[in-house]
Design an enzyme around this catalytic site. Structure first.
Site, PDB file in Angstrom:
ATOM      1  CG  HIS A  55      -1.908  -1.149   1.154  1.00  7.32           C
ATOM      2  ND1 HIS A  55      -2.229  -1.931   2.227  1.00  7.32           N
ATOM      3  CD2 HIS A  55      -2.620  -1.639   0.084  1.00  7.32           C
ATOM      4  CE1 HIS A  55      -3.106  -2.853   1.842  1.00  7.32           C
ATOM      5  NE2 HIS A  55      -3.357  -2.696   0.568  1.00  7.32           N
ATOM      6  CD  GLU A  58      -0.231   0.107   4.606  1.00  7.88           C
ATOM      7  OE1 GLU A  58       0.398  -0.950   4.661  1.00  7.88           O
ATOM      8  OE2 GLU A  58      -1.474   0.170   4.460  1.00  7.88           O
ATOM      9  CG  HIS A 172      -0.380  -8.540  -7.875  1.00  7.88           C
ATOM     10  ND1 HIS A 172      -1.563  -8.483  -7.229  1.00  7.88           N
ATOM     11  CD2 HIS A 172       0.526  -7.930  -7.080  1.00  7.88           C
ATOM     12  CE1 HIS A 172      -1.400  -7.863  -6.080  1.00  7.88           C
ATOM     13  NE2 HIS A 172      -0.145  -7.515  -5.977  1.00  7.88           N
ATOM     14  CD  GLU A 252      -1.616  -4.388   8.756  1.00  7.30           C
ATOM     15  OE1 GLU A 252      -1.197  -3.256   8.463  1.00  7.30           O
ATOM     16  OE2 GLU A 252      -2.325  -5.068   7.984  1.00  7.30           O
TER      17      GLU A 252
HETATM   18  O1  0X9 Z   1      -6.242  -4.623   4.492  1.00  9.65           O
HETATM   19  C1  0X9 Z   1      -5.092  -5.017   4.289  1.00  9.65           C
HETATM   20  O2  0X9 Z   1      -4.670  -5.252   3.170  1.00  9.65           O
HETATM   21  C2  0X9 Z   1      -4.126  -5.175   5.450  1.00  9.65           C
HETATM   22  N1  0X9 Z   1      -4.214  -4.095   6.374  1.00  9.65           N
HETATM   23  S1  0X9 Z   1      -3.774  -2.589   5.922  1.00  9.65           S
HETATM   24  O3  0X9 Z   1      -4.118  -1.689   6.978  1.00  9.65           O
HETATM   25  N2  0X9 Z   1      -2.177  -2.559   5.756  1.00  9.65           N
HETATM   26  O4  0X9 Z   1      -4.363  -2.268   4.666  1.00  9.65           O
HETATM   27  C3  0X9 Z   1      -4.467  -6.446   6.199  1.00  9.65           C
HETATM   28  C4  0X9 Z   1      -4.372  -7.660   5.370  1.00  9.65           C
HETATM   29  C5  0X9 Z   1      -4.411  -8.895   6.221  1.00  9.65           C
HETATM   30  N3  0X9 Z   1      -5.408  -9.827   5.766  1.00  9.65           N
HETATM   31  C6  0X9 Z   1      -6.667  -9.888   6.315  1.00  9.65           C
HETATM   32  N4  0X9 Z   1      -7.035  -9.081   7.247  1.00  9.65           N
HETATM   33  N5  0X9 Z   1      -7.466 -10.841   5.890  1.00  9.65           N
HETATM   34 ZN    ZN Z   2      -1.489  -2.092   4.077  1.00  5.39          ZN
END
Ligand code: 0X9
Ligand code: ZN
Length: 301
Positions: A55, A58, A172, A252
């Site tokens: 992302h 980040e 990807h 995270e």
């Molecule tokens: O939403 C996401 O892609 C991740 N969090 S973020 O705040 N960095 O965007 C979490 C991905 C982990 N996978 C699941 N929660 N299923």
């Molecule tokens: Zn993220």
């Protein structure tokens, strides 16, 4: 980031090998390094893969992954890993989004990449992986959404094929193609053992729980199954485990906001270093941490 990676490689020509996952939608190099004493990929050694910045906003993830890269050659106590592992590091999987996020000298809270779809910019790169892409209400089909899962890549001129296998931003696509390009084991990442008993078994579950506990003990983050945070589909974790049979962990980072001041870099890097060493140490057989050994045969599949 690119300068740091290139300087690091130039300073350690026999141990650091630059590679590329390909190019982003806007043409930026998806640069990475392999750290090992082997001049070319030594597929007989276990691999471990560290990636940052799915992302765009980040940015701290880039810094922490770069720090891990440096630590592997600066900490003498891990020199054995240089000789017994293939350590792959890609600090940013989303250089287009990252550059956009800082255009004009202000932050834009940008999450996705910069690939347009129907005139709208951006796919969420952590909803775009091909394993059970869009399966489960954990992403959006609306390009205006922050969790837009992206467009379907039509590979077959006759329109055939499983759309879920063809989801993909260029970023990807390159990652999915990597094993084919290398003509080798799926991805240069073998933090994994493909066990004959199936991948949803209790040993894998227990291994993930134990990994989380060990990493929590040193880093202090809450350890949990991703779906207990919230449901996502097409994410890195599911693809790594479901499609490639690896043992992924998503960290995270803390920072209290998307844009913590640079004072956070040293502390977040330090708290993640023991976890980084730990996953490299268990890369030969992750299930060994729950007492299940890996046969040579299984390791080479
Ligand atoms: O939403 C996401 O892609 C991740 N969090 S973020 O705040 N960095 O965007 C979490 C991905 C982990 N996978 C699941 N929660 N299923
Ligand atoms: Zn993220």
């Amino acid at each position: 980031m690119v300068q740091d990676v290139q300087d690091f490689a130039a300073a350690h020509p026999s141990l650091v090998h630059i590679f590329s996952l390909g190019t982003s939608y806007e043409g930026r190099d998806l640069i990475g390094v392999r750290i090992s004493d082997d001049a070319t990929d030594n597929l007989s050694e276990p691999g471990v893969f560290y990636v940052g910045q799915h992302h765009a906003r980040e940015h701290l993830t880039v810094e922490v992954v770069l720090s891990i890269m440096h630590q592997f050659l600066e900490q003498p106590q891990v020199s054995n890993l240089i000789h017994t592992r293939q350590i792959y590091i890609v600090p940013s999987l989303n250089p287009d989004g990252a550059e956009y996020d800082i255009t004009g000298g202000t932050y834009h809270y940008w999450r996705k990449n910069r690939q347009p779809y129907q005139g709208v910019y951006g796919t969420d790169q952590n909803r775009n992986y091909s394993y059970r892409w869009g399966c489960c209400g954990g992403s959006s089909g609306d390009p205006n959404d922050e969790t837009f899962r992206g467009q379907v890549r039509v590979l077959d001129a006759r329109g055939r094929g499983d759309a879920r296998l063809h989801a993909g931003s260029p970023e990807h696509h390159h990652r999915d193609q990597l094993p084919l390009e290398r003509g080798a084991d799926p991805l240069p990442v073998r933090l994994h053992v493909h066990r004959h008993s199936g991948r949803h078994d209790v040993t894998d579950h227990n291994t993930f729980v134990a990994m989380g506990a060990r990493m929590h003990a040193t880093a202090g983050y809450t350890a949990e199954q991703s779906s207990d945070l919230y449901i996502a589909d097409g994410d890195w974790n599911d693809w790594m485990y479901g499609a490639l049979h690896k043992y992924p962990i998503t960290v995270e980072l803390s920072g209290n906001s998307f844009y913590p001041p640079d004072e956070f870099i040293a502390g977040e890097s330090r708290r993640n270093w023991p976890s980084a060493v730990f996953v490299a140490q268990i890369a030969d057989c992750p299930t060994k941490i729950v007492g299940v050994s890996c046969s040579t045969e299984a390791l080479h599949r």
